[in-house]
Design a protein around this motif. Structure first.
Motif: not given
Length: 141
Positions: A95-104, A54-56, A59-65
């Motif tokens: 994917l931005n490590e300095s932004d904690e905004t979740g997926p949409f 699922d989407g969650t 999204a969780a599988g791609y580290p913010r890097a």
């Protein structure tokens, strides 16, 4: 999971393989120029490891890097929700490590605006996420 191929342009990852016709229509729509002549600079890739997630989970599988590990600040995903809903909203993963905004999610015709603006740092991910409708889909400003 979390591996993105090294692409020159922002990746659009295919994670659902049930309908080749929908995939072909989406790829055509995403790369079609806008009325103003703007184009999405994307590369289409397939990742069968994501099939069934699922989407969650995707999204969780791609580290913010980004910018250290990834070349691009975002990845677009064509998942089961994209394929099954009439508007075909793609999952937009930050994917931005300095932004904690979740997926949409975003309509295929909005991928160009998101990609273009994020790629040149004209706008931030959170601005698109915040402009999504109450159902979590960005349909434009």
């Amino acid at each position: 999971m979390g591996h993105l191929p090294a692409t020159w342009c922002v990746p659009v990852v295919r994670a659902d393989f049930r309908d080749d016709g929908v995939w072909e229509r989406l790829t055509d729509e995403i790369v079609s120029p806008t009325r103003e002549g703007f184009r999405a600079h994307v590369e289409f890739v397939e990742d069968r490891e994501l099939s069934g997630l699922d989407g969650t989970a995707i999204a969780a599988g791609y580290p913010r890097a980004y910018p250290h590990r990834y070349r691009h600040p975002v990845v677009f995903v064509v998942d089961a929700v994209t394929v099954s809903l009439p508007e075909h909203p793609l999952l937009v993963v930050n994917l931005n490590e300095s932004d904690e905004t979740g997926p949409f999610r975003a309509l295929p015709r909005q991928i160009q605006a998101i990609e273009n603006n994020l790629s040149i740092a004209n706008m931030d991910f959170f601005e698109f996420a915040r402009a999504a409708d109450p159902d979590g889909v960005f349909r434009g400003f």
